[in-house]
Design a protein around this motif. Structure first.
Motif, PDB file in Angstrom:
ATOM      1  N   TYR A 165      -0.225  -7.446  -2.238  1.00  0.00           N
ATOM      2  CA  TYR A 165      -1.075  -6.937  -1.163  1.00  0.00           C
ATOM      3  C   TYR A 165      -1.526  -5.493  -1.390  1.00  0.00           C
ATOM      4  O   TYR A 165      -2.156  -4.912  -0.508  1.00  0.00           O
ATOM      5  CB  TYR A 165      -0.343  -7.057   0.181  1.00  0.00           C
ATOM      6  CG  TYR A 165      -0.308  -8.483   0.681  1.00  0.00           C
ATOM      7  CD1 TYR A 165      -1.350  -9.001   1.451  1.00  0.00           C
ATOM      8  CD2 TYR A 165       0.738  -9.326   0.351  1.00  0.00           C
ATOM      9  CE1 TYR A 165      -1.338 -10.313   1.899  1.00  0.00           C
ATOM     10  CE2 TYR A 165       0.765 -10.645   0.791  1.00  0.00           C
ATOM     11  CZ  TYR A 165      -0.281 -11.128   1.564  1.00  0.00           C
ATOM     12  OH  TYR A 165      -0.270 -12.430   1.994  1.00  0.00           O
ATOM     13  N   TYR A 193      -2.088  -0.318   3.126  1.00  0.00           N
ATOM     14  CA  TYR A 193      -2.902  -0.879   2.048  1.00  0.00           C
ATOM     15  C   TYR A 193      -3.529   0.260   1.256  1.00  0.00           C
ATOM     16  O   TYR A 193      -4.145   1.174   1.828  1.00  0.00           O
ATOM     17  CB  TYR A 193      -4.011  -1.757   2.608  1.00  0.00           C
ATOM     18  CG  TYR A 193      -3.544  -2.986   3.349  1.00  0.00           C
ATOM     19  CD1 TYR A 193      -2.872  -4.007   2.687  1.00  0.00           C
ATOM     20  CD2 TYR A 193      -3.783  -3.131   4.707  1.00  0.00           C
ATOM     21  CE1 TYR A 193      -2.454  -5.138   3.365  1.00  0.00           C
ATOM     22  CE2 TYR A 193      -3.370  -4.259   5.400  1.00  0.00           C
ATOM     23  CZ  TYR A 193      -2.701  -5.258   4.727  1.00  0.00           C
ATOM     24  OH  TYR A 193      -2.280  -6.375   5.393  1.00  0.00           O
ATOM     25  N   TYR A 197      -5.761 -12.514  -4.655  1.00  0.00           N
ATOM     26  CA  TYR A 197      -5.152 -11.253  -4.209  1.00  0.00           C
ATOM     27  C   TYR A 197      -5.917 -10.047  -4.757  1.00  0.00           C
ATOM     28  O   TYR A 197      -6.169  -9.074  -4.035  1.00  0.00           O
ATOM     29  CB  TYR A 197      -3.687 -11.174  -4.648  1.00  0.00           C
ATOM     30  CG  TYR A 197      -2.740 -12.055  -3.871  1.00  0.00           C
ATOM     31  CD1 TYR A 197      -2.573 -11.890  -2.494  1.00  0.00           C
ATOM     32  CD2 TYR A 197      -2.004 -13.048  -4.500  1.00  0.00           C
ATOM     33  CE1 TYR A 197      -1.696 -12.696  -1.782  1.00  0.00           C
ATOM     34  CE2 TYR A 197      -1.128 -13.856  -3.798  1.00  0.00           C
ATOM     35  CZ  TYR A 197      -0.977 -13.687  -2.442  1.00  0.00           C
ATOM     36  OH  TYR A 197      -0.116 -14.482  -1.736  1.00  0.00           O
ATOM     37  N   ILE A 203       0.273  -4.755   7.656  1.00  0.00           N
ATOM     38  CA  ILE A 203       0.683  -5.957   6.951  1.00  0.00           C
ATOM     39  C   ILE A 203       1.464  -6.897   7.856  1.00  0.00           C
ATOM     40  O   ILE A 203       1.396  -8.126   7.712  1.00  0.00           O
ATOM     41  CB  ILE A 203       1.520  -5.587   5.690  1.00  0.00           C
ATOM     42  CG1 ILE A 203       1.899  -6.836   4.887  1.00  0.00           C
ATOM     43  CG2 ILE A 203       2.763  -4.809   6.081  1.00  0.00           C
ATOM     44  CD1 ILE A 203       0.737  -7.523   4.242  1.00  0.00           C
ATOM     45  N   LYS A 247      -7.555  -7.232  -2.400  1.00  0.00           N
ATOM     46  CA  LYS A 247      -6.798  -5.996  -2.197  1.00  0.00           C
ATOM     47  C   LYS A 247      -6.963  -4.950  -3.298  1.00  0.00           C
ATOM     48  O   LYS A 247      -6.355  -3.878  -3.202  1.00  0.00           O
ATOM     49  CB  LYS A 247      -5.302  -6.315  -2.053  1.00  0.00           C
ATOM     50  CG  LYS A 247      -4.976  -7.187  -0.853  1.00  0.00           C
ATOM     51  CD  LYS A 247      -5.427  -6.548   0.450  1.00  0.00           C
ATOM     52  CE  LYS A 247      -5.105  -7.426   1.653  1.00  0.00           C
ATOM     53  NZ  LYS A 247      -5.692  -6.860   2.903  1.00  0.00           N
TER      54      LYS A 247
END
Length: 701
Positions: free
Chosen positions: A241, A256, A411, A197, A415
């Motif tokens: 995220y 992630y 988003y 990230i 993600k």
């Protein structure tokens, strides 16, 4: 052996006391949870040493602050640290004992920053500055700290945008980089950080606006920052995220969830660790339509919302899953000297009449989330609105905020697709596991786990262990992996007989039969049967058939069944059969010979027989062992019992030593009420040691 260390000294613990650890990863059924480790309430004796380490708590007149502090501690089990640099809380005290709870993991981060706002960071005192056209222009190349994007900061007024756009320094406010604040929260809490990230260009390009304008030229961030807690600031990033955290050696790693579910952190085969799948569940804490929203100043605005859809008709229809701490500012079209232009209204100032003069006043507005668009255009800037101030042309540095890439729909699309796939086929199992202290110490929360017994891959939600028993909750993700093509599907379903061993009647067992060991590969049957055929000779025809239900209890990766009967000696074949799937194992053949003909000459050599009574149902759970000294009488003898790791082929754990008092040769002796070593063992190593010979067997007790 368990140890809890405070200030470099071991607390006194009760003998054989266990600490139940709950290792929480990130439950896919509720993404609001993040990983942490905590214990059950542990009772420890109120010894003089423990009272001293707790500031003489429990003694009349004590002034100890320990119940109100996070007491730093280490928890060590079998010489391996399971909580390293965690803390304990004292819940209650009596004259005889203390009740404490141990904590570790990301829960410690949230505790360290609890009650703190982002304005409490020392970072912002270093960012305070004097606002001027020169400081604004100098900030436009910043990639950390603060910068001055061009927006409409004055209520009911417009700015000149586009080629040679015009801005006024005194009517502008800075925006702060989100990445800068996150890093400072982590560092000021005493941690380091890592994760992809921090190299993400989209994240590095995110900023947020201030909560209130400042008319004076000195920008003091403590006066204009929004009142956002540090905990909620981090939570907002994690949700946007799809991030999971883990703490190791004082470093917080951000990962992630999409990468974990794709297997990018690797896979671990836990086939040999599985004892039993205890239960399954199919519903989650989600709804069919899960809303992600913003803290809108315009309550009619929903432009930034997004929905995570779950295909499950049994769930509630709608749920607001998360609401951001930021506002989503919709763009507006204004008309100025350049014609129609698109900008964002951030009314942090307004002009008011005061003593017959029009003066600039501060105004409050919700903090908004933006990304930066460096247009490369020229612009003009002046210090104030006074007629004497002239515009200066600045080349190539125009900086515009944008909400492109900031909506929840964007988003979620970026993600959350793999999580959505898992939720659409949601199945979570609770499993009993055979995990050692080393396994718990080395537990990798970011890997995907595989069981050949079910032929499934799993995401690990949580683990509970008291050092003797371990259970875990895991979410099945095979459908995701197959759909996305990240890994090959598991092996085809198969039943495999690995060994067939006979046993015969004797003085200690009136029946004969065989023990069959078998493996279940690629799936989990609901029912399994063993077919036993009596043959008229080797490879011959079937004379008679017997059927019995086989065990589905897990013993590492191998299952077993012992069959006893008053069958005659002769040839038999056996085969496993799943009636629901019509899957058959291969056929194995065996000859059972119990010396119906001429028996061999008995041996005259000294020997020891060790007899297990595991299968004697008349014992009602009582554990006993038999032994016999053939052709000799020892002067002394001892039985030693240890746990046995069937997979690794080695004894392990503590040793139970039992002196044998009955030493007469050629007679059966029984040891009653045997105590086995602590631990979850199916097999045990039993050894009888004499001055003449030693006998060792691996058996059930």
């Amino acid at each position: 052996m368990n140890r809890i260390i405070v200030n470099g000294e071991d607390l006194d613990l009760y003998p054989q006391d266990s600490v139940n650890l709950n290792i929480k990863v990130n439950d896919l059924a509720d993404i609001s949870t993040r990983n942490s480790t905590f214990s059950n309430t542990v009772k420890i004796p109120a010894t003089d040493k423990n009272k001293r380490l707790f500031g003489y708590l429990g003694i009349i007149g004590n002034q100890s602050r320990k119940p109100y502090e996070k007491v730093r501690c280490h928890y060590i089990s079998n010489d391996l640290p399971l909580i390293n640099d965690g803390y304990l809380q004292i819940k209650s005290t009596s004259s005889k004992e203390f009740n404490i709870v141990l904590f570790d993991g990301i829960i410690d981060l949230s505790e360290r920053i609890s009650g703190k706002n982002i304005s409490d960071l020392s970072l912002f005192s270093s960012l305070n500055h004097t606002r001027s056209s020169s400081s604004i222009v100098a900030s436009l190349d910043n990639i950390s700290g603060y910068t001055y994007p061009f927006a409409n900061y004055v209520f009911n007024e417009s700015m000149d945008f586009g080629l040679l756009g015009k801005v006024t320094a005194s009517e502008m406010m800075p925006m702060v980089f989100i990445k800068t604040v996150l890093i400072k929260i982590i560092e000021e809490a005493g941690y380091t950080y890592s994760g992809n990230i921090f190299n993400n260009e989209e994240f590095s390009n995110e900023v947020f606006s201030m909560n209130e304008g400042i008319v004076e030229n000195v920008i003091d961030f403590t006066l204009c920052l929004p009142k956002i807690s540090q905990v909620n600031f981090i939570k907002d990033i994690l949700n946007r995220y799809g991030l999971i955290l883990r703490l190791k050696d004082n470093n917080i790693e951000f990962a992630y969830l999409e990468d974990i579910l794709a297997g990018n952190y690797g896979f671990i085969d836990w086939t040999h660790k599985l004892n039993e799948i205890k239960s399954e569940k199919y519903n989650t804490n989600y709804a069919q339509n899960n809303l992600f929203s913003f803290n809108y100043s315009d309550k009619a605005n929903t432009d930034g919302d997004g929905t995570l859809f779950v295909t499950n008709e049994t769930l509630d229809l709608n749920k607001t899953l998360y609401k951001s701490v930021f506002d989503f500012n919709s763009d507006v079209t204004l008309y100025n000297s350049n014609g129609f232009v698109t900008t964002y209204n951030l009314p942090l100032f307004e002009y008011k009449e005061e003593d017959e003069e029009i003066v600039l006043k501060p105004k409050k507005f919700n903090p908004c989330l933006f990304k930066l668009n460096r247009t490369g255009n020229d612009f003009e800037i002046r210090e104030t609105t006074f007629s004497a101030d002239t515009y200066n042309v600045i080349s190539d540095l125009e900086l515009i905020p944008t909400t492109s890439g900031c909506s929840w729909t964007e988003y979620l699309n970026d993600k959350y697709p793999r999580l959505q796939s898992v939720l659409n086929h949601y199945k979570t199992v609770t499993a009993d596991l055979n995990l050692s202290t080393i396994d718990l110490h080395n537990l990798d929360l970011f890997k995907i786990y595989f069981f050949s017994q079910t032929g499934q891959y799993y995401y690990l939600n949580s683990v509970k262990s008291n050092g003797l028993k371990t259970s875990a909750e895991l979410t099945q993700i095979n459908k995701l992996l197959e759909d996305k093509g990240f890994i090959l599907p598991p092996n085809e379903a198969n039943l495999k007989v690995t060994s067939l061993t006979k046993f015969c009647p004797s003085d200690f067992n009136y029946q004969f039969g065989f023990t069959i060991n078998y493996e279940i590969e690629g799936y989990q049957p609901e029912q399994l049967f063993l077919i036993i055929n009596k043959l008229d000779g080797e490879g011959g025809n079937v004379i008679s058939t017997f059927t019995t239900e086989a065990s589905l209890n897990y013993l590492q990766y191998t299952h077993y069944l012992s069959y006893y009967s008053d069958l005659e000696s002769g040839w038999y074949n056996v085969q496993l059969f799943d009636p629901q799937t019509n899957i058959y194992s291969d056929i194995e053949e065996i000859y059972i010979d119990c010396f119906e003909g001429e028996e061999p000459e008995p041996s005259t050599e000294p020997s020891i027989e060790i007899i297990s009574y595991f299968y004697d149902l008349a014992l009602n759970g009582e554990k006993r062992m038999g032994y016999k000294f053939n052709n000799f009488t020892p002067t002394s003898a001892t039985m030693l019992i240890r746990g046995y790791d069937y997979v690794n082929g080695q004894p392990e754990g503590n040793t139970i030593s039992i002196p044998l008092n009955n030493l007469t040769q050629d007679e059966l002796h029984i040891v009653e009420n045997i105590t086995t070593p602590s631990g979850l063992y199916i097999f045990y190593q039993v050894k009888i040691v004499t001055s003449i010979i030693t006998k060792t067997v691996t058996t059930l007790i």
